[in-house]
Each structure stands twice: as structure tokens, then as C-alpha cells.
Motif scaffolding. Structure first.
Motif, PDB file in Angstrom:
ATOM      1  N   TYR A   1      46.777 -41.713 -21.564  1.00  0.00           N
ATOM      2  CA  TYR A   1      45.285 -42.208 -22.158  1.00  0.00           C
ATOM      3  C   TYR A   1      44.206 -41.551 -21.619  1.00  0.00           C
ATOM      4  N   ALA A   2      43.397 -40.969 -22.339  1.00  0.00           N
ATOM      5  CA  ALA A   2      42.088 -40.212 -21.792  1.00  0.00           C
ATOM      6  C   ALA A   2      40.982 -40.800 -22.562  1.00  0.00           C
ATOM      7  N   GLU A   3      39.918 -41.129 -21.865  1.00  0.00           N
ATOM      8  CA  GLU A   3      38.755 -41.862 -22.561  1.00  0.00           C
ATOM      9  C   GLU A   3      37.405 -40.790 -21.776  1.00  0.00           C
ATOM     10  N   SER A   4      36.389 -40.859 -22.450  1.00  0.00           N
ATOM     11  CA  SER A   4      35.082 -40.229 -21.983  1.00  0.00           C
ATOM     12  C   SER A   4      33.998 -41.294 -22.166  1.00  0.00           C
ATOM     13  N   LEU A   5      33.585 -41.787 -21.053  1.00  0.00           N
ATOM     14  CA  LEU A   5      32.570 -42.951 -20.953  1.00  0.00           C
ATOM     15  C   LEU A   5      31.236 -42.431 -20.872  1.00  0.00           C
ATOM     16  N   ASP A   6      30.994 -41.002 -20.406  1.00  0.00           N
ATOM     17  CA  ASP A   6      29.645 -40.602 -20.412  1.00  0.00           C
ATOM     18  C   ASP A   6      29.441 -39.275 -21.160  1.00  0.00           C
ATOM     19  N   GLY A   7      30.540 -38.910 -21.925  1.00  0.00           N
ATOM     20  CA  GLY A   7      30.365 -37.753 -22.877  1.00  0.00           C
ATOM     21  C   GLY A   7      31.027 -36.606 -22.001  1.00  0.00           C
ATOM     22  N   LYS A   8      31.488 -36.664 -20.977  1.00  0.00           N
ATOM     23  CA  LYS A   8      32.031 -35.629 -20.124  1.00  0.00           C
ATOM     24  C   LYS A   8      33.608 -35.451 -20.608  1.00  0.00           C
ATOM     25  N   ARG A   9      34.159 -34.190 -20.695  1.00  0.00           N
ATOM     26  CA  ARG A   9      35.396 -33.994 -21.224  1.00  0.00           C
ATOM     27  C   ARG A   9      36.304 -34.408 -20.166  1.00  0.00           C
ATOM     28  N   GLN A  10      37.507 -35.306 -20.640  1.00  0.00           N
ATOM     29  CA  GLN A  10      38.516 -35.979 -19.699  1.00  0.00           C
ATOM     30  C   GLN A  10      39.913 -35.542 -20.238  1.00  0.00           C
ATOM     31  N   THR A  11      40.782 -34.994 -19.669  1.00  0.00           N
ATOM     32  CA  THR A  11      42.062 -34.720 -20.102  1.00  0.00           C
ATOM     33  C   THR A  11      43.222 -35.045 -19.294  1.00  0.00           C
ATOM     34  N   THR A  12      44.179 -35.604 -19.720  1.00  0.00           N
ATOM     35  CA  THR A  12      45.470 -35.881 -18.960  1.00  0.00           C
ATOM     36  C   THR A  12      46.837 -35.256 -19.787  1.00  0.00           C
ATOM     37  N   SER A  13      47.492 -34.915 -19.092  1.00  0.00           N
ATOM     38  CA  SER A  13      48.682 -34.381 -19.805  1.00  0.00           C
ATOM     39  C   SER A  13      50.340 -34.668 -18.906  1.00  0.00           C
ATOM     40  N   ALA A  14      49.705 -35.607 -17.689  1.00  0.00           N
ATOM     41  CA  ALA A  14      51.046 -36.001 -17.130  1.00  0.00           C
ATOM     42  C   ALA A  14      51.421 -37.103 -17.960  1.00  0.00           C
ATOM     43  N   LEU A  15      52.774 -37.047 -18.599  1.00  0.00           N
ATOM     44  CA  LEU A  15      53.359 -38.070 -19.778  1.00  0.00           C
ATOM     45  C   LEU A  15      54.606 -38.569 -18.922  1.00  0.00           C
ATOM     46  N   GLU A  16      54.425 -39.954 -18.771  1.00  0.00           N
ATOM     47  CA  GLU A  16      55.518 -40.602 -18.193  1.00  0.00           C
ATOM     48  C   GLU A  16      55.594 -42.007 -18.724  1.00  0.00           C
ATOM     49  N   LEU A  17      56.609 -42.052 -19.696  1.00  0.00           N
ATOM     50  CA  LEU A  17      57.091 -43.304 -20.114  1.00  0.00           C
ATOM     51  C   LEU A  17      57.903 -44.065 -19.482  1.00  0.00           C
ATOM     52  N   PRO A  18      57.914 -45.573 -19.691  1.00  0.00           N
ATOM     53  CA  PRO A  18      58.822 -46.166 -19.019  1.00  0.00           C
ATOM     54  C   PRO A  18      60.175 -45.886 -19.540  1.00  0.00           C
ATOM     55  N   GLN A  19      61.212 -46.293 -18.859  1.00  0.00           N
ATOM     56  CA  GLN A  19      62.645 -46.072 -19.369  1.00  0.00           C
ATOM     57  C   GLN A  19      62.783 -46.804 -20.344  1.00  0.00           C
ATOM     58  N   ASN A  20      63.236 -46.408 -21.662  1.00  0.00           N
ATOM     59  CA  ASN A  20      63.399 -47.350 -22.807  1.00  0.00           C
ATOM     60  C   ASN A  20      64.920 -46.527 -23.864  1.00  0.00           C
ATOM     61  N   PRO A  21      64.898 -47.335 -24.508  1.00  0.00           N
ATOM     62  CA  PRO A  21      65.991 -46.929 -25.516  1.00  0.00           C
ATOM     63  C   PRO A  21      65.518 -46.317 -26.751  1.00  0.00           C
ATOM     64  N   LEU A  22      64.040 -46.399 -26.984  1.00  0.00           N
ATOM     65  CA  LEU A  22      63.371 -46.309 -28.155  1.00  0.00           C
ATOM     66  C   LEU A  22      62.857 -44.844 -28.404  1.00  0.00           C
ATOM     67  N   LEU A  23      62.262 -44.219 -27.451  1.00  0.00           N
ATOM     68  CA  LEU A  23      61.378 -43.226 -27.718  1.00  0.00           C
ATOM     69  C   LEU A  23      61.501 -42.270 -26.425  1.00  0.00           C
ATOM     70  N   SER A  24      61.621 -40.894 -26.779  1.00  0.00           N
ATOM     71  CA  SER A  24      61.359 -39.716 -25.643  1.00  0.00           C
ATOM     72  C   SER A  24      60.605 -38.847 -26.298  1.00  0.00           C
ATOM     73  N   VAL A  25      59.512 -38.011 -25.219  1.00  0.00           N
ATOM     74  CA  VAL A  25      58.763 -36.969 -25.395  1.00  0.00           C
ATOM     75  C   VAL A  25      58.874 -36.104 -24.527  1.00  0.00           C
ATOM     76  N   ARG A  26      59.027 -34.785 -24.875  1.00  0.00           N
ATOM     77  CA  ARG A  26      59.034 -33.705 -23.790  1.00  0.00           C
ATOM     78  C   ARG A  26      57.789 -33.442 -23.101  1.00  0.00           C
ATOM     79  N   ALA A  27      56.657 -33.528 -23.771  1.00  0.00           N
ATOM     80  CA  ALA A  27      55.337 -33.003 -23.231  1.00  0.00           C
ATOM     81  C   ALA A  27      54.181 -33.757 -24.131  1.00  0.00           C
ATOM     82  N   GLY A  28      53.204 -34.014 -23.521  1.00  0.00           N
ATOM     83  CA  GLY A  28      52.083 -34.456 -24.365  1.00  0.00           C
ATOM     84  C   GLY A  28      50.668 -34.308 -23.399  1.00  0.00           C
ATOM     85  N   THR A  29      49.492 -33.976 -24.222  1.00  0.00           N
ATOM     86  CA  THR A  29      48.189 -33.963 -23.949  1.00  0.00           C
ATOM     87  C   THR A  29      47.249 -34.785 -24.495  1.00  0.00           C
ATOM     88  N   ALA A  30      46.473 -35.390 -23.967  1.00  0.00           N
ATOM     89  CA  ALA A  30      45.246 -36.167 -24.375  1.00  0.00           C
ATOM     90  C   ALA A  30      44.026 -35.735 -24.189  1.00  0.00           C
TER      91      ALA A  30
END
Length: 298
Positions: A55-84
Motif C-alpha cells: 500500500y502506498a499513499e501520498s499525504l503531501d503530494g510527494k511521490r511514494q513507492t513501495t514494491s516489497a510485496l509480502e502476502l500472508p500465507q494463504n491458499p487463495l492467492l500468490s503474486v510474484r512481484a508488485g509495485t504501488a
């Protein structure tokens, strides 16, 4: 640097017990007018909950980026990589190698009589044979009770092919990109396969839907204008049997952050100050000589 994610299968109770998500933030609460620009890659609600990650958000208009994707262990969904990414009235999401319901049909045990029937399909007229109504096991995804007649197949040969050579996932997507800028946005999606069948996704159509079936209902490119002026684009919304909702790639553009008012410039220092005027007393009048006669003696 993107880090791969490889979830293992756990129960929904184990998923709900996950405590630490160091890189996951919740969207701020409070006045809707203060909604910031934000973006997140995946989330899920239902028996297998997954918070907005990353999750990324910009409270002051400055660019914010996060690409460290860690999902909880689950039987539902997997993703190799993601960036917000979120900035001033802009946001975007990139996702790669998305898998929903990994190995879901490999868990189905095919009755011997169905195996025999599939092995002896006639060369002509097999498509007209009735589909057997066999209960499917609980697949661990919070789905309602299903049978073979609920599977998206047209005839018995399709069912035999689906069960004897099951696909690796309920749904798989090569890549998914979502963006917004101001009140405009869109999505770009790679190859999408539902139970092994590849679909061409109409990415330019807002709110398009893939063919619905009891396993999954998929809506594509949902665009929403909010009352506070914000604008949201969501790549995919997946409903699993009415018991689970998965959101893939959502970007929200808020109103531009107000520019700070410039501070008044300080007055420059005076190098040679003018001395204050001094009031001098008036000058004394010049004395006037007085002529007199002195007496003469002698």
C-alpha cells in the motif's frame, strides 16, 4: 528491488492469525475530503482476508513507492512481484504472475466410474452425453458446495479434459497495470486464463465482465468518481462463489495537494542608516557697537 512471494497452503484461521505486516498500511480514516492519492496491489475480503498489500499513499503530494510485496500465507492467492505508487493527483500499480486458487482442481478425486466413462468416450456423439452430477470437495476457498455440473464446461468431453488434466489455477494473469492521473485512468492486462481457458479482456471498456460461472465472476476496469473529487481505477474484482472478494490493482487520484503559501520576503538590512536630525539652538545675535565720547584731560 522486487522480492518473490511463494505462499504455502494454510487454513483460513491461520491466515486470520497473522499479526505482522511491516509494509502494509491502512487507508487513513476521517473526513473524506482529506482522502490522499493512494494505490495498492492486492486485497481480499471473506473467509480468507488479505489486507491491502503493498500500500502506498501520498499525504503531501510527494511521490511514494513501495514494491516489497509480502502476502500472508494463504491458499487463495500468490503474486510474484508488485509495485504501488502514489503522488500528487496520480497513482499506479504493477503486478506480475498472479495466481488465484493454485492447483484448485488437482484436489478433486475423480470417481472410478467417471474415469472409465472418460476413457471410453465414443468418437461421435460424445458431446451429447449427459454430465454427471458429482459433488466436489471443499477446495478451501470459502466457496459454496459445488458439483461437476457447476464447472464451466459444455459437455462430457470438456469435463473429462478439465478433471483429468486440470489447470494449475482457477485464474492466472501474466501482468496487470493500472494507472490514474487526475480524473482519467485505465488498465493494461496480459494473458488471462480461467480454468485453463484463455480470454481476451476488453481493457478499454469500463466495468466489462468476463463470462460468469459458479466459481468466479470477474469485473474488469471499474472506474469510480468520488464525491470529494477523487477518482479510482480498479483493475480486476473477482467474486468467488459469493463468499470471497479479491481486488487486484487499485489506484486512487485525489485532488492535487495545495501549494504552500510563500512566506513574505524579509526586508533587506540597511547598510548606512541615516542619523536622526538634531534640533540645534538658534545662534546668538551679533552685538551692535555703541559710540560714546570720553572726557579730555590735561
Amino acid at each position: 528491488m522486487r522480492r518473490p512471494l511463494t505462499p504455502t497452503v494454510l487454513t483460513a484461521a491461520a491466515v486470520a492469525g497473522v499479526v505482522t505486516f511491516s509494509l502494509v498500511a491502512s487507508a487513513p480514516l476521517g473526513n473524506a475530503a482529506a482522502r490522499p492519492s493512494s494505490a495498492y496491489a492486492v486485497s481480499a475480503e471473506g473467509q480468507v482476508p488479505i489486507p491491502k498489500t503493498p500500500y502506498a499513499e501520498s499525504l503531501d503530494g510527494k511521490r511514494q513507492t513501495t514494491s516489497a510485496l509480502e502476502l500472508p500465507q494463504n491458499p487463495l492467492l500468490s503474486v510474484r512481484a508488485g509495485t504501488a505508487t502514489a503522488g500528487n493527483d496520480s497513482a499506479s500499480v504493477e503486478l506480475f504472475d498472479i495466481v488465484v486458487g493454485p492447483d484448485i482442481l488437482s484436489q478433486v478425486k475423480i470417481p472410478p466410474e467417471l474415469k472409465q466413462q472418460c476413457a471410453n468416450l465414443p468418437a461421435i456423439g460424445a458431446g451429447d452425453l449427459p454430465l454427471p452430477d458429482l459433488a466436489l470437495p471443499d477446495l478451501g476457498l470459502g466457496l459454496p458446495k459445488l458439483s461437476t455440473k457447476d464447472l464451466p464446461v459444455k459437455n462430457l468431453p470438456d469435463l473429462c479434459n478439465l478433471l483429468l488434466t486440470p489447470p494449475k489455477a482457477l485464474l492466472s494473469i501474466d501482468s496487470l497495470n493500472v494507472w490514474c492521473s487526475g480524473a482519467k485512468g485505465g488498465i493494461d492486462i496480459g494473458s488471462l486464463s480461467l480454468l485453463g481457458q484463455t480470454f481476451k479482456v476488453p481493457t478499454t471498456t469500463q466495468g466489462a465482465a468476463l463470462p460468469s460461472n459458479p466459481l468466479a465472476a470477474i469485473k474488469v476496469n471499474t472506474q469510480t468518481k468520488h464525491s470529494d473529487g477523487a477518482f479510482t481505477v480498479t483493475g480486476l474484482t473477482i467474486e468467488l462463489g459469493g463468499a470471497e472478494t479479491i481486488t487486484l490493482a487499485s489506484a486512487t487520484c485525489a485532488k492535487p495537494a495545495p501549494k504552500p503559501k510563500p512566506k513574505p520576503a524579509p526586508k533587506p538590512p540597511v547598510d548606512n542608516p541615516v542619523p536622526p536630525q538634531v534640533n540645534n539652538p538658534p545662534a546668538a545675535p551679533v552685538p551692535t557697537p555703541v559710540k560714546t565720547h570720553q572726557p579730555v584731560t590735561g
